[in-house]
Design an enzyme around this catalytic site. Structure first.
Site, PDB file in Angstrom:
ATOM      1  N   HIS A  13      32.410  -1.380  28.267  1.00  0.00           N
ATOM      2  CA  HIS A  13      33.397  -0.595  27.515  1.00  0.00           C
ATOM      3  C   HIS A  13      32.815   0.017  26.244  1.00  0.00           C
ATOM      4  O   HIS A  13      33.301   1.014  25.741  1.00  0.00           O
ATOM      5  CB  HIS A  13      34.602  -1.462  27.161  1.00  0.00           C
ATOM      6  CG  HIS A  13      34.321  -2.494  26.104  1.00  0.00           C
ATOM      7  ND1 HIS A  13      33.782  -3.722  26.392  1.00  0.00           N
ATOM      8  CD2 HIS A  13      34.486  -2.459  24.769  1.00  0.00           C
ATOM      9  CE1 HIS A  13      33.637  -4.409  25.263  1.00  0.00           C
ATOM     10  NE2 HIS A  13      34.049  -3.675  24.266  1.00  0.00           N
ATOM     11  N   ASP A  54      25.512 -11.997  25.108  1.00  0.00           N
ATOM     12  CA  ASP A  54      26.835 -11.388  25.003  1.00  0.00           C
ATOM     13  C   ASP A  54      26.778  -9.957  24.485  1.00  0.00           C
ATOM     14  O   ASP A  54      27.526  -9.097  24.956  1.00  0.00           O
ATOM     15  CB  ASP A  54      27.710 -12.241  24.081  1.00  0.00           C
ATOM     16  CG  ASP A  54      29.151 -11.753  24.045  1.00  0.00           C
ATOM     17  OD1 ASP A  54      29.729 -11.539  25.122  1.00  0.00           O
ATOM     18  OD2 ASP A  54      29.689 -11.579  22.937  1.00  0.00           O
ATOM     19  N   HIS A  67      25.346  -4.313  25.350  1.00  0.00           N
ATOM     20  CA  HIS A  67      25.792  -3.239  24.460  1.00  0.00           C
ATOM     21  C   HIS A  67      24.664  -2.617  23.637  1.00  0.00           C
ATOM     22  O   HIS A  67      24.466  -1.402  23.626  1.00  0.00           O
ATOM     23  CB  HIS A  67      26.858  -3.767  23.493  1.00  0.00           C
ATOM     24  CG  HIS A  67      28.081  -4.297  24.163  1.00  0.00           C
ATOM     25  ND1 HIS A  67      28.579  -3.793  25.340  1.00  0.00           N
ATOM     26  CD2 HIS A  67      28.923  -5.298  23.806  1.00  0.00           C
ATOM     27  CE1 HIS A  67      29.671  -4.455  25.669  1.00  0.00           C
ATOM     28  NE2 HIS A  67      29.893  -5.379  24.763  1.00  0.00           N
TER      29      HIS A  67
END
Length: 501
Positions: free
Chosen positions: A190, A247, A252
């Site tokens: 996202h 994570d 990302h």
């Protein structure tokens, strides 16, 4: 399939007709992210009139039960933006199928429900479920024949994490590809749906004056930072096994690095764009085990004050082992060994319980190679910075040195600000943008498997060394910007972390 990052960007873009199937329809991801995003797409007129949304879950619910639950949830979350006419239309799209993710016969019931109503033969399967169930659901879909594209297309959407390390990522990929092709798999991150992430491409490649400067001749170093003021928010079961490096950095932040460092693609089609991103990841200098401590740093927050309120330390969080050495702060120093970036350090960091929640890219230019101002009050010039704010505000700033008012020759830092502004009502969020791309078959902002594998190759040596070092971890008080020891990663004494725009 349509391709290209711009294909769904226009305000009149309409999603292709489909049935959107959500596995884990009553879970947190579906309730808090997917359903509000789908509602917002409907509110903006982006969903086809015939589109249906099918929830698959273990609760013994009828369609009406799920609609009632979704209506209450959306009214609570969206409050002032909820519109009764849009909500009524959206609820009319909802269907619910009771089923167990492990039970093959329940997938046959799902298949019958999807086909019996004579709706769209185009199907999207969104895996809003625990990562260890991804391969089970994909194989059950294949065994039931729901993966076949004889009458319409099929797309499988997988949330991160894509594996736990390099080996598990390879195993997951093999199982996903047992029935689904790479063209059908959408690995969603996202973070890449944020408007400023996409704006990096426009900023870099649509401005002729700037692109020639982004290389080793002019850039001193690059920093990519993602900070969070929150803790683990009752996610101990996942987070204590993952940690900050898995994570955030592996997914990302390495994706942000590829967009900042990539060469101009031949076009904005998905494969051309992803080819260039993979080239960056393949060019990252491997970190040998003996050099991990020179290139990587980890730490864990202790109790402290965040925004004026006392917060517990990580070991005091619910569900965390009192002996855990899982990192809540991680920093890496990477080098990209190609013609453009050879020798330029890229510093990447992320942390929880820091003073504020923000994401930014900070690019520092080299000092001018001359002594023009050595006998003036501005003998030591401050560096120029190029700053890209990702969140909480979308911004683009260039810091330059100008003369301060007065008779003396003194410099002051001036910011040239090109902050991106858009009304909240007109803005589509990250999930909305990415879901629209899934419906339209645009994979530009989704990860191809080789991107995932090469990203794991970057961090895997670090993970293996840290896994062997379970006796000690650095700490930092909650509300600080992390431990001072993280500065050991810097190549030069004048390198410091840039914390704010």
């Amino acid at each position: 399939m349509p391709g290209g990052i711009a294909s769904s960007g226009g305000p009149s873009g309409l999603a292709h007709p489909c049935a959107f199937v959500i596995f884990g329809a009553t879970g947190n991801l579906a309730v808090n992210k997917l359903l509000p995003a789908l509602y917002n797409l409907d509110r903006h007129g982006r969903l086809a009139a015939s589109m249906t949304i099918v929830g698959f879950g273990r609760r013994a619910w009828s369609d009406a039960d799920w609609r009632e639950d979704v209506a209450a949830s959306l009214r609570e979350q969206l409050k002032t933006t909820i519109q009764d006419d849009v909500l009524g239309r959206f609820l009319g799209r909802l269907r619910f199928v009771e089923g167990d993710l492990q039970a093959a016969e329940d997938y046959q019931r799902l298949r019958a429900r999807l086909l019996e109503e004579g709706g769209s033969t185009n199907l999207i399967f969104y895996l809003a479920i625990a990562p260890d169930l991804y391969s089970v659901v994909s194989e059950r879909l294949g065994e039931s024949g729901l993966h076949e594209e004889s009458a319409g297309w099929r797309r499988l959407v997988v949330e991160k994490p894509f594996g736990y390390d390099l080996e598990s990522a390879r195993m997951l990929d093999a199982r996903l590809h047992r029935f689904f092709t790479e063209k059908q798999i959408f690995r969603i991150d996202h973070y890449l749906g944020k408007s400023t992430i996409q704006n990096i491409l426009v900023f870099r490649f649509a401005n002729l004056f700037l692109e020639p400067l982004l290389n080793r001749n002019y850039i001193d170093h690059v920093q990519i930072t993602h900070s969070e003021d929150k803790g683990i928010a009752r996610r101990a079961g996942y987070y204590d096994q993952a940690g900050a490096l898995r994570d955030m950095i592996q997914s990302h932040l390495l994706q942000m690095l590829t967009l900042v460092a990539m060469e101009p693609p031949a076009c904005l089609e998905a494969e051309a764009l992803r080819d260039e991103k993979v080239k960056v990841l393949r060019s990252i200098r491997p970190i040998p085990p003996r050099a991990v401590h020179a290139h990587a740093f980890r730490a864990q927050y202790t109790r402290g004050m965040v925004r004026g309120k006392p917060v517990p330390g990580y070991l005091e969080e619910e569900g965390v082992s009192p002996h855990s050495t899982t990192e809540t702060y991680a920093a890496l120093k990477l080098y990209i060994d190609n013609w453009r970036w050879r020798g330029v350090p890229f510093y990447i960091r992320t942390g929880k319980r820091l003073p504020e929640g923000s994401s930014m890219v900070s690019i520092r230019f080299r000092h001018p190679p001359q002594q023009l101002f050595r006998e003036t009050p501005i003998e030591q010039l401050k560096p120029n910075w190029l700053l890209l704010g990702i969140q909480p505000c979308d911004s683009l700033r260039l810091e330059v040195q100008t003369k301060r008012e007065g008779l003396e020759l003194r410099a002051t830092t001036t910011q040239l600000d090109a902050t991106y502004c858009e009304s909240e009502a007109a803005r589509l969020g990250a999930y909305e943008a990415l879901l629209l791309d899934v419906m339209n078959g645009d994979q530009s902002l989704f990860l191809r498997y080789d991107e995932v594998e090469w990203a794991w190759r970057v961090v895997d040596p670090v993970l293996k060394v840290w896994a062997q070092e379970r006796d000690f971890i650095h700490t930092y008080p909650a509300g600080s910007w992390g431990p001072e020891e993280s500065s050991r990663l810097f190549d030069q004494d004048d390198h410091v972390w840039r914390n704010a725009l």
